[in-house]
Design an enzyme around this catalytic site. Structure first.
Site, short mmCIF file in Angstrom:
data_model
loop_
_atom_site.label_atom_id
_atom_site.label_comp_id
_atom_site.label_asym_id
_atom_site.label_seq_id
_atom_site.Cartn_x
_atom_site.Cartn_y
_atom_site.Cartn_z
N MET A 1 -35.75 -0.29 -41.82
CA MET A 1 -35.12 0.65 -42.74
C MET A 1 -36.05 0.82 -43.90
O MET A 1 -37.31 0.37 -43.82
CB MET A 1 -33.83 -0.16 -43.24
CG MET A 1 -32.88 -0.46 -41.92
SD MET A 1 -31.29 -0.34 -42.44
CE MET A 1 -31.42 -1.56 -43.79
N ARG B 1 -37.62 -15.34 -46.51
CA ARG B 1 -36.50 -15.34 -45.30
C ARG B 1 -37.01 -16.41 -44.34
O ARG B 1 -38.19 -16.62 -44.19
CB ARG B 1 -36.42 -13.85 -44.78
CG ARG B 1 -37.65 -13.60 -43.90
CD ARG B 1 -37.47 -12.13 -43.30
NE ARG B 1 -38.67 -11.59 -43.08
CZ ARG B 1 -39.05 -10.20 -42.93
NH1 ARG B 1 -38.37 -9.33 -43.41
NH2 ARG B 1 -40.24 -10.05 -42.59
N ARG C 1 -27.19 -22.76 -0.36
CA ARG C 1 -26.72 -22.01 0.71
C ARG C 1 -27.66 -22.23 1.77
O ARG C 1 -28.94 -22.09 1.75
CB ARG C 1 -26.67 -20.76 0.14
CG ARG C 1 -26.40 -20.14 -0.96
CD ARG C 1 -26.56 -18.78 -1.42
NE ARG C 1 -26.17 -17.90 -2.56
CZ ARG C 1 -26.79 -18.13 -3.68
NH1 ARG C 1 -27.96 -18.65 -3.77
NH2 ARG C 1 -26.18 -17.59 -4.59
N ARG D 1 -22.58 -25.02 0.62
CA ARG D 1 -21.54 -24.09 1.12
C ARG D 1 -21.76 -23.63 2.35
O ARG D 1 -22.87 -23.39 2.86
CB ARG D 1 -21.59 -22.65 0.01
CG ARG D 1 -20.50 -21.82 0.31
CD ARG D 1 -20.86 -20.59 -0.55
NE ARG D 1 -22.13 -20.00 -0.08
CZ ARG D 1 -22.54 -18.81 -0.69
NH1 ARG D 1 -21.82 -18.48 -1.52
NH2 ARG D 1 -23.49 -18.07 -0.18
N SER E 1 -15.42 -25.04 -7.28
CA SER E 1 -16.28 -24.43 -7.95
C SER E 1 -16.31 -22.90 -8.30
O SER E 1 -15.94 -22.28 -6.96
CB SER E 1 -17.56 -24.40 -7.16
OG SER E 1 -18.78 -24.10 -7.80
N THR F 1 -18.19 -17.25 -9.78
CA THR F 1 -18.02 -16.07 -10.76
C THR F 1 -18.64 -14.55 -10.52
O THR F 1 -18.20 -13.69 -10.95
CB THR F 1 -18.63 -16.48 -12.29
OG1 THR F 1 -19.60 -16.93 -12.03
CG2 THR F 1 -17.59 -17.55 -12.64
N ASN F 2 -19.62 -14.77 -9.50
CA ASN F 2 -20.10 -13.20 -9.09
C ASN F 2 -19.00 -12.57 -8.37
O ASN F 2 -18.53 -11.51 -8.65
CB ASN F 2 -21.42 -13.60 -8.12
CG ASN F 2 -22.52 -14.05 -9.09
OD1 ASN F 2 -22.57 -14.29 -10.21
ND2 ASN F 2 -23.52 -14.48 -7.93
N ASP F 3 -18.44 -13.05 -7.29
CA ASP F 3 -17.45 -12.57 -6.58
C ASP F 3 -16.09 -12.63 -7.25
O ASP F 3 -15.33 -11.55 -7.25
CB ASP F 3 -17.09 -13.35 -5.18
CG ASP F 3 -18.01 -12.86 -4.06
OD1 ASP F 3 -18.16 -11.50 -4.15
OD2 ASP F 3 -18.42 -13.61 -3.10
N TYR G 1 -19.29 -29.34 -14.91
CA TYR G 1 -20.84 -28.69 -14.64
C TYR G 1 -20.92 -27.59 -14.61
O TYR G 1 -20.05 -26.78 -14.05
CB TYR G 1 -21.40 -29.87 -13.74
CG TYR G 1 -21.00 -29.25 -12.27
CD1 TYR G 1 -21.60 -28.13 -11.72
CD2 TYR G 1 -19.86 -29.86 -11.59
CE1 TYR G 1 -21.12 -27.55 -10.37
CE2 TYR G 1 -19.69 -29.64 -10.23
CZ TYR G 1 -20.20 -28.50 -9.55
OH TYR G 1 -19.64 -27.77 -8.43
P1 ADP Z 1 -39.41 -4.61 -45.27
O1 ADP Z 1 -38.04 -4.94 -45.46
O2 ADP Z 1 -39.54 -3.56 -44.59
O3 ADP Z 1 -40.39 -5.76 -45.50
P2 ADP Z 1 -39.57 -4.56 -48.22
O4 ADP Z 1 -38.50 -4.12 -49.02
O5 ADP Z 1 -40.09 -5.89 -48.30
O6 ADP Z 1 -39.53 -3.87 -46.70
O7 ADP Z 1 -40.83 -3.61 -49.10
C1 ADP Z 1 -42.01 -2.97 -48.23
C2 ADP Z 1 -43.16 -3.80 -49.27
O8 ADP Z 1 -43.01 -3.32 -50.30
C3 ADP Z 1 -43.40 -5.14 -49.06
O9 ADP Z 1 -44.69 -5.40 -48.65
C4 ADP Z 1 -42.92 -5.59 -50.45
O10 ADP Z 1 -43.53 -7.04 -50.47
C5 ADP Z 1 -43.29 -4.68 -51.30
N1 ADP Z 1 -42.71 -4.52 -52.37
C6 ADP Z 1 -41.20 -4.27 -52.55
N2 ADP Z 1 -40.95 -4.27 -53.61
C7 ADP Z 1 -42.01 -4.47 -54.58
C8 ADP Z 1 -42.10 -4.63 -56.04
N3 ADP Z 1 -41.13 -4.65 -56.78
N4 ADP Z 1 -43.50 -4.94 -56.48
C9 ADP Z 1 -44.37 -4.83 -55.45
N5 ADP Z 1 -44.33 -4.70 -54.03
C10 ADP Z 1 -43.16 -4.55 -53.60
MG MG Z 2 -40.27 -7.15 -46.77
MG MG Z 3 -19.11 -15.36 -2.81
#
Ligand code: ADP
Ligand code: MG
Ligand code: MG
Length: 916
Positions: free
Chosen positions: A114, A370, A597, A656, A803, A806-808, A890
């Site tokens: 995104m 994350r 088999r 079987r 047994s 589940t395929n058949d 099982y």
């Molecule tokens: P993605 O989810 O694709 O990683 P990000 O929202 O993290 O996108 O942003 C893309 C890049 O921009 C990342 O490397 C992030 O660290 C940098 N970035 C986003 N916001 C800032 C900010 N406020 N200042 C400096 N760099 C930013």
């Molecule tokens: Mg990022």
């Molecule tokens: Mg069979």
């Protein structure tokens, strides 16, 4: 609730935050974690202030013709003021303007899928303030050109739904202008451009945007901000986001949040930088801080693979980055601080974190964290090591590994003996482990097209972008010439556990000609075979054989399986075709064979003689003839059964009886038939008539399974005799064989009692012959016809075990021919008429009901009726969990999936404890 009462905007920064990590559904993953990093008392990390616009706004946006709730404007205004207070800057101000980023952030991370726009708030006027404040005109124009490019691409073109008139999008057009300047002056890097060149570039960008897109780049900061937000929301329904969600099974309803955050700049000179790092090595799982960074660069540069990134420390150095100074050397104070934060983050989250950071003129900022994606090898190592060190408990360690990821630990690698004597044609970075071979293609579209024709392909590109996701998914492996271990290709491949090599600078691709050449002078064209060692980063010419891995040498895997066996309650057996399969299965931890088999012996290697005997039996017309052939066949069946029972000594083996319709075994072309006639001494015309008599219109529903045994009792007799004789002999040898005789394709208890008479008679004979009072065995049936499930209560009177086949059961329950679903199932899945392929994952609500009903009813008759499953589903994690829930004893699956089923079984036991 009135929309005016709803809190749509959550602030973070200055050591506090409205939200926290638990609010991912509302704030998205990025927003929730920014709040956590900024506000949690354990953390309070330096996060540039900002605010998150909730996913509810996204929902509102799509429900109301892309409009916003009225109250949003005020809430955003308030949050902006707070940011202004904390930064001492003002959005749109001419003296000291605040610039912001507008970032997407869904519940689950969708790397690069995104949109993000940086430097929002810059225009021809505010730039003067930026120059005055930073004292760096070059930097200001570099930021400006980036804003125009991102804004034109993300907001105006994609977000505005403008059709791409040129074959290339606006981003590419603008990018080429930058490249042209670099080329003309012989610049190696973006940072070489002079102020004057950047100024001219900005002016050119604006003109070009107007010319290509027909509208002006907006100068008004407010308009930029709202435009950016709208684009992020729109990107949720963009083609590539939809594609990614489909592959990753992320529901559309979730929506995305938008994060607006004060900009910090990694491109303010050589005391500034930006980077991505992991608290542990995501490729191997090793507990070492690992990361990459770029001096004098902004955000997306590292991930986009524009320049080769430098390592954050000695440990992170690789073949491509060896010559660079590490962050630790260049900025020791900031590195120390970063290192302290990363370890704090990992202890706080109890998991490996993926971190984005930026250093602006010596000051470190944290921009994202994350839970980091990791491949299967790393996942197992991290989970078990974190458990050993006390960071997580055993249950958590089990839940940390996605059962399907275990495949990566078991997957084949390039045959090391062949690899040793082969010449490496190029070397890159090992981004995704394992071996792969395939034919070279150069575009995602080609990968998709070739793969749809059943070709194995390797996608070779300079770098990948989110647009390539579909092709990357279809390819056996991915090979890129640019980018580092944190590039898009590496990230995505790691998520999928795909073999992947990135940053392979030894390769030079000619996209037009669809060829590449390597430093050592090898020329490869589209369609040529290459082989990759993703664990080492080696590329080879040609198709190299793949071999199995010795899993017992993997300590982390052993640790994980020890934990698994502690918690799982349902047994895991294997479906084995041969004694050799059984050996494999045993190694992978199978606790028995759930389906053996015997008919496999009529296919493939060594099958000539038994197949001949079987054919002889099939075309016999009298019982005497048939018995003669069967007597000869007996020897082979007994040998096979005995070997398998022996491998599984002490464990049950479900055998079987012969299942397929007989005509499957007779040759259909004239030549082979006449050869058979000659061998059997039968005239061609007679043979032909006998074969014709075997013809069926619908063999799947024809003369097969138990029906064969009813029509030709001597066929059952021979098999039963083989089983008991084999068992008796093993008993005499002091072994502990335990056969379970399984009758296939039954629909009424009368079939079971009919066959049982034969079993009882042969049992007596064999006991007498071997002077034994008892031979241990069970007698049971497959439940694979819906009627059998419905009649379970009476079926159980004549069976020790069920047994579920589940395929058949799926085939007959749905009325879908297993062999013909290709014609309609893809469409069914596309249109969401069915959520999944029912032959891969058990249809829990339909076929699952038959299984539940059959199990319950069967146990009503016989409380300790043994119940298992032996379809392909036995190795599908979701299905294993289902089998656990319905109380089966099982599951049974192919040997390779045994570890997966074991892990899934342990997870099921933790998720759904069996009550007493
Ligand atoms: P993605 O989810 O694709 O990683 P990000 O929202 O993290 O996108 O942003 C893309 C890049 O921009 C990342 O490397 C992030 O660290 C940098 N970035 C986003 N916001 C800032 C900010 N406020 N200042 C400096 N760099 C930013
Ligand atoms: Mg990022
Ligand atoms: Mg069979």
């Amino acid at each position: 609730m009135e929309t005016s009462d709803i809190k749509y905007v959550y602030f973070f920064g200055g050591g506090k935050a409205d939200g926290n990590e638990s609010m991912k559904n509302l704030l998205g993953g990025k927003g929730a974690n920014l709040a956590e990093m900024a506000g949690h008392p354990n953390l309070k990390l330096p996060v540039p202030p900002g605010f998150t616009v909730t996913t509810e706004v996204c929902t509102y946006f799509y429900a109301n013709g892309k409009k916003y709730p009225d109250i949003l404007k005020k809430q955003i205004g308030d949050a902006l003021s707070e940011m202004e207070t904390l930064t001492g800057k003002k959005f749109g101000d001419l003296q000291n303007p605040l610039l912001v980023s507008v970032r997407s952030g869904a519940r689950k991370s969708m790397p690069g899928m995104m949109e993000t726009v940086l430097n929002v708030g810059l225009n021809d006027q505010t730039i003067k303030g930026v120059i005055a404040q930073s004292g760096d005109e070059r930097f200001a124009y570099d930021a400006y050109r980036r804003l125009i490019m991102m804004y034109a691409d993300v907001v105006m073109e994609k977000g505005g739904g403008l059709e791409v008139k040129h074959s290339k999008g606006i981003r590419k057009i603008l990018d080429e202008k930058l490249e042209a300047i670099k080329h003309a002056h012989g610049y190696a890097s973006d940072t070489d451009l002079t102020v004057e060149e950047l100024k001219a570039l900005v002016a050119d960008y604006k003109k070009t945007v107007k010319k290509v897109l027909g509208i002006e780049f907006p100068e008004d900061p407010e308009e930029q901000l709202w435009g950016g937000m709208g684009a992020v929301f729109s990107s949720w329904m963009g083609k590539r986001a939809i594609e990614y969600r489909r592959i990753e099974r992320i529901p559309e309803e979730w929506g995305t949040a938008v994060n607006v955050q004060a900009m910090v700049f990694g491109n303010l000179g050589n005391d500034s930088c930006t980077g991505v790092a992991f608290t542990r090595n995501p490729g191997t799982g090793e507990n070492k801080f690992y990361g990459e960074f770029l001096v004098n660069a902004q955000g997306e540069d590292v991930v986009a693979g524009i320049r080769t990134p430098a390592p954050v420390n000695e440990y992170s150095k690789n073949a491509q980055s060896q010559q660079f100074e590490s962050l630790e050397k260049l900025m020791p104070v900031q590195y120390k601080e970063l290192f302290e934060y990363q370890s704090r983050l990992e202890s706080h989250y109890h998991d490996m974190q993926d971190i984005e950071f930026t250093i602006e003129r010596g000051k470190l900022y944290m921009l994202q964290c994350r839970v980091g994606k990791r491949n299967g090898v790393a996942a197992v190592r991290m989970a078990t090591e974190m458990n050993k060190s006390g960071l997580i408990d055993g249950k958590e360690a089990i839940m940390r590994v996605n059962p399907n990821q275990l495949i990566e630990l078991l997957l084949p690698m390039l045959d090391p003996t062949i690899e040793k004597i082969s010449t490496i044609i190029a070397k890159g970075l090992p981004a995704g482990p394992g071996g792969a071979k395939g034919r070279v293609v150069f575009s995602s579209e080609d990968a998709v097209e070739w793969a749809s024709k059943g070709e194995k392909v390797i996608l070779v590109r300079e770098e990948t972008s989110p647009e390539d996701v579909d092709g990357m998914h279809k390819a056996q492996a991915i090979l890129t010439t640019k980018g580092g271990m944190t590039s898009h290709a590496a990230l995505v491949a790691r998520g999928w556990g795909k073999c992947c090599i990135v940053g392979c600078g030894d390769l030079e691709i000619n996209t037009e000609a669809k060829t590449f050449k390597t430093k050592n002078g090898t020329h490869i064209k589209e369609g040529d075979w290459i082989s990759l060692n993703g664990t080492k980063g080696n590329v080879y010419e040609g198709s190299m054989p793949l071999v199995d891995i010795d899993i017992d040498k993997n300590e982390a895997y052993r640790d994980l399986m020890l934990l698994v066996d502690k918690y799982k309650t349902i047994g895991v057996r294997a479906n084995a075709e041969t004694p050799n399969d059984a050996i494999h299965a045993y190694k992978f931890g199978a606790e028995g064979i759930g389906l053996f088999r015997t008919e496999h012996m009529f296919y493939g290697e060594g099958s000539e003689q038994p197949l001949f005997l079987l054919r002889k039996m099939i075309v016999s017309t009298t019982e005497a003839e048939r018995r003669e052939a069967l007597d000869e066949l007996f020897v082979f069946v007994k040998k096979d059964v005995k070997e398998t029972l022996e491998v599984m000594d002490g464990h049950p083996v479900t055998i079987r009886l012969l299942d397929p319709p007989l005509h499957e075994f007779v040759p259909h072309d004239r030549e082979k038939l006449s050869q058979l006639g000659k061998e059997l001494g039968i005239r061609m015309s007679v043979l032909h008539r006998r074969v014709l008599a075997l013809h069926e219109n619908n063999p799947m529903l024809g003369h097969r399974g138990v029906r064969l045994g009813v029509s030709f009792p001597e066929i059952t007799e021979m098999q039963i005799k083989a089983i008991f004789e084999a068992t008796a002999e093993l008993l005499e040898e002091g072994k502990k064989p335990f056969p379970e005789i399984m009758i296939p394709v039954t629909c009424t208890v009368n079939e079971l009692t009919n066959q049982k008479e034969i079993v009882d008679r042969v049992y007596e004979e064999v006991c007498q012959k071997h002077h034994m009072s008892k031979i241990p065995y069970l007698y049971g049936t497959m439940i694979e016809i819906p009627r059998a499930a419905l009649m379970a209560e009476t079926m159980a009177t004549a069976a020790d075990f069920f047994s579920f086949g589940t395929n058949d059961l799926t085939q007959m329950g749905f009325g879908f021919s297993r062999d013909d679903i290709g014609g309609f199932l893809p469409k069914y899945l596309d249109l969401k008429i069915l959520p999944d392929d029912p032959f891969v994952t058990i249809d829990q609500e339909g076929i699952g009901e038959l299984i539940k009903f059959g199990t319950e009813r069967g146990r009503k008759t016989k409380p300790n009726l043994k119940v298992g499953i032996c379809g392909e589903h036995g190795g599908d994690p979701e299905s294993v969990k289902f089998c656990h829930r319905v109380g089966m004893n099982y599951v049974s699956c192919s040997p390779f999936r045994v570890p997966i089923a074991r892990l899934a079984a342990a997870q099921a036991a933790l998720e759904f404890p069996r009550g007493n």
